[in-house]
Design an enzyme around this catalytic site. Sequence first.
Site, PDB file in Angstrom:
ATOM      1  N   TYR A  31      30.660   1.528  38.693  1.00 49.21           N
ATOM      2  CA  TYR A  31      30.001   2.596  37.919  1.00 49.21           C
ATOM      3  C   TYR A  31      28.882   2.008  37.069  1.00 49.21           C
ATOM      4  O   TYR A  31      27.745   2.499  37.088  1.00 49.21           O
ATOM      5  CB  TYR A  31      31.047   3.287  37.045  1.00 49.21           C
TER       6      TYR A  31
ATOM      7  N   LEU B 203      18.458  15.231  52.120  1.00 50.15           N
ATOM      8  CA  LEU B 203      18.513  16.561  51.505  1.00 50.15           C
ATOM      9  C   LEU B 203      18.182  17.642  52.534  1.00 50.15           C
ATOM     10  O   LEU B 203      17.397  17.404  53.460  1.00 50.15           O
ATOM     11  CB  LEU B 203      17.519  16.638  50.343  1.00 50.15           C
TER      12      LEU B 203
ATOM     13  N   THR C 236      34.055  16.245  42.240  1.00 50.13           N
ATOM     14  CA  THR C 236      34.755  16.404  40.956  1.00 50.13           C
ATOM     15  C   THR C 236      34.337  17.702  40.265  1.00 50.13           C
ATOM     16  O   THR C 236      34.877  18.043  39.215  1.00 50.13           O
ATOM     17  CB  THR C 236      34.471  15.212  40.004  1.00 50.13           C
TER      18      THR C 236
ATOM     19  N   THR D 259      26.095   7.087  45.525  1.00 49.83           N
ATOM     20  CA  THR D 259      25.547   8.288  44.874  1.00 49.83           C
ATOM     21  C   THR D 259      24.373   7.936  43.957  1.00 49.83           C
ATOM     22  O   THR D 259      23.350   8.628  43.945  1.00 49.83           O
ATOM     23  CB  THR D 259      26.670   9.028  44.119  1.00 49.83           C
TER      24      THR D 259
ATOM     25  N   TYR E 188      10.052   3.835  40.620  1.00 49.46           N
ATOM     26  CA  TYR E 188       9.245   5.000  41.014  1.00 49.46           C
ATOM     27  C   TYR E 188       8.150   5.273  39.988  1.00 49.46           C
ATOM     28  O   TYR E 188       7.045   5.671  40.334  1.00 49.46           O
ATOM     29  CB  TYR E 188      10.141   6.240  41.227  1.00 49.46           C
TER      30      TYR E 188
HETATM   31  N1  LIG Z   1      30.789  13.092  30.360  1.00 51.16           N
HETATM   32  C1  LIG Z   1      30.505  11.919  29.837  1.00 51.16           C
HETATM   33  O1  LIG Z   1      31.103  11.505  28.834  1.00 51.16           O
HETATM   34  C2  LIG Z   1      29.420  11.067  30.461  1.00 51.16           C
HETATM   35  C3  LIG Z   1      29.070   9.854  29.826  1.00 51.16           C
HETATM   36  C4  LIG Z   1      28.084   9.065  30.400  1.00 51.16           C
HETATM   37  C5  LIG Z   1      27.428   9.473  31.535  1.00 51.16           C
HETATM   38  N2  LIG Z   1      27.773  10.654  32.133  1.00 51.16           N
HETATM   39  C6  LIG Z   1      27.080  11.036  33.362  1.00 51.16           C
HETATM   40  O2  LIG Z   1      26.741  12.418  33.333  1.00 51.16           O
HETATM   41  C7  LIG Z   1      26.867  12.985  34.621  1.00 51.16           C
HETATM   42  C8  LIG Z   1      27.809  14.174  34.566  1.00 51.16           C
HETATM   43  O3  LIG Z   1      29.097  13.734  34.160  1.00 51.16           O
HETATM   44  P1  LIG Z   1      30.305  14.749  34.017  1.00 51.16           P
HETATM   45  O4  LIG Z   1      31.143  14.264  32.910  1.00 51.16           O
HETATM   46  O5  LIG Z   1      29.799  16.128  33.996  1.00 51.16           O
HETATM   47  O6  LIG Z   1      31.081  14.468  35.377  1.00 51.16           O
HETATM   48  P2  LIG Z   1      31.660  15.514  36.436  1.00 51.16           P
HETATM   49  O7  LIG Z   1      32.499  14.717  37.376  1.00 51.16           O
HETATM   50  O8  LIG Z   1      32.291  16.676  35.757  1.00 51.16           O
HETATM   51  O9  LIG Z   1      30.355  16.050  37.154  1.00 51.16           O
HETATM   52  C9  LIG Z   1      29.703  15.341  38.186  1.00 51.16           C
HETATM   53  C10 LIG Z   1      29.275  16.353  39.240  1.00 51.16           C
HETATM   54  O10 LIG Z   1      28.563  15.666  40.267  1.00 51.16           O
HETATM   55  C11 LIG Z   1      29.043  16.098  41.532  1.00 51.16           C
HETATM   56  N3  LIG Z   1      28.807  14.996  42.476  1.00 51.16           N
HETATM   57  C12 LIG Z   1      29.298  13.735  42.414  1.00 51.16           C
HETATM   58  N4  LIG Z   1      28.820  12.997  43.430  1.00 51.16           N
HETATM   59  C13 LIG Z   1      28.006  13.808  44.147  1.00 51.16           C
HETATM   60  C14 LIG Z   1      27.232  13.624  45.315  1.00 51.16           C
HETATM   61  N5  LIG Z   1      27.190  12.440  45.958  1.00 51.16           N
HETATM   62  N6  LIG Z   1      26.521  14.668  45.793  1.00 51.16           N
HETATM   63  C15 LIG Z   1      26.542  15.871  45.151  1.00 51.16           C
HETATM   64  N7  LIG Z   1      27.272  16.107  44.031  1.00 51.16           N
HETATM   65  C16 LIG Z   1      27.993  15.075  43.549  1.00 51.16           C
HETATM   66  C17 LIG Z   1      30.506  16.409  41.298  1.00 51.16           C
HETATM   67  O11 LIG Z   1      31.084  17.247  42.263  1.00 51.16           O
HETATM   68  C18 LIG Z   1      30.450  17.051  39.910  1.00 51.16           C
HETATM   69  O12 LIG Z   1      30.194  18.420  40.007  1.00 51.16           O
HETATM   70  C19 LIG Z   1      27.349  11.864  35.535  1.00 51.16           C
HETATM   71  O13 LIG Z   1      26.250  11.298  36.190  1.00 51.16           O
HETATM   72  C20 LIG Z   1      27.965  10.874  34.588  1.00 51.16           C
HETATM   73  O14 LIG Z   1      27.934   9.565  35.101  1.00 51.16           O
HETATM   74  C21 LIG Z   1      28.754  11.452  31.621  1.00 51.16           C
END
Ligand SMILES: NC(=O)c1ccc[n+]([C@@H]2O[C@H](COP(=O)([O-])OP(=O)(O)OC[C@H]3O[C@@H](n4cnc5c(N)ncnc54)[C@H](O)[C@@H]3O)[C@@H](O)[C@H]2O)c1
Length: 328
Positions: A152, A64, A37, A99, A166
């Site tokens: 999720y 990794l 994403t 993930t 951990y």
């Molecule tokens: N934006 C929000 O409102 C919000 C709210 C609560 C939690 N979060 C958490 O914050 C984090 C970032 O969210 P975001 O809004 O930037 O989402 P996003 O989708 O823009 O960013 C997520 C990133 O993680 C990468 N990714 C996903 N799975 C992966 C994997 N298995 N290996 C390597 N890279 C992987 C994607 O390519 C992307 O670049 C997430 O963990 C999300 O759950 C975000």
Amino acid sequence: MAMRALVAGGAGFVGSHLCELLLNKGYEVVVLDNFVTGREANLETLRKLGHRLEVVRHDITSPLPQSLKTGTRFDEIYNLASPASPVDFDVMPVFIMRTASEGHLHLLELAREHGARILFASSSEVYGDAEQHPQKETYFGNVNPIGHRGCYDEAKRFGEALSQSYWRQYKTPIRIARIFNTYGPRMRANDGRIIPNFFTQALKGQSLTVYGDGTQTRSFCFVTDLARGLYALMQSEDTRPVNVGNPIERSVLEMADAINRLTGNRAAVKYLPLPENDPKLRRPDTTRATSSLGWTPAVSLEKGLELSLDYFKSELAQDPTLEASVIQ
Ligand SMILES: NC(=O)c1ccc[n+]([C@@H]2O[C@H](COP(=O)([O-])OP(=O)(O)OC[C@H]3O[C@@H](n4cnc5c(N)ncnc54)[C@H](O)[C@@H]3O)[C@@H](O)[C@H]2O)c1
């Protein structure tokens, strides 16, 4: 010597803002991302900030790369990797769960080997359709594990439990950020979350899609405030979960009105049924963030929406075929 950080998910919306903050503080930053994403475009601004950014294309659910394990030691590891939009929950639920479990395990092991601090990006979704309001970190939540959002919500709960394990077993210095709704530039215009959906529809002169009657509430944090909060949490000594979000609460209808006013859109709102287990009330109790991290959000909703408007305009100008992602 410069501090060195690994940011998993650094090519995403929040991750790219966090990397920008770290680079501006003089960190060496390694982005680890599989771009499921995330977007190369999110990294463009960062590349201009200096030469201390390295990008490794890798899925954290796979072991990794050896180069990360044996290379220069990381001081801090931020795990933001995870698809986060409800439209992804139907498309890749197994990947989301892997993930936060296998993927996060690989990063925790790396943190242990490097003696690094590690922050897990959890979510307000761990509270589910909360029966306590506002949500305090001491609340255990009300999650339906087998519902539409279960992949999720439970992934985030597992990621927290794994982090905590951990800490308990190895004293790995963990940090857990419970992130509430965040918005701002670099969100995908079609990623299905409320604010990108509303901007995309309003800028196209379309009706804004509201699920349910629109009285459900959310608390929206501007992304640069969140990045500051994640950084402050990493610098703190607090290994407990900490809510990071803006405590000012608005109904979905109020948000629709605000975005229609800002964009001059006159189309009426369109109502669709509320998706399963959609939270009715969402507001962080930020007492812990304020007392433990000294962090409070600084950008008002009005200012944040203004700052987002130009971004969504330019996204639609570059690709006029973009449409909001609506859960039917
Ligand atoms: N934006 C929000 O409102 C919000 C709210 C609560 C939690 N979060 C958490 O914050 C984090 C970032 O969210 P975001 O809004 O930037 O989402 P996003 O989708 O823009 O960013 C997520 C990133 O993680 C990468 N990714 C996903 N799975 C992966 C994997 N298995 N290996 C390597 N890279 C992987 C994607 O390519 C992307 O670049 C997430 O963990 C999300 O759950 C975000």
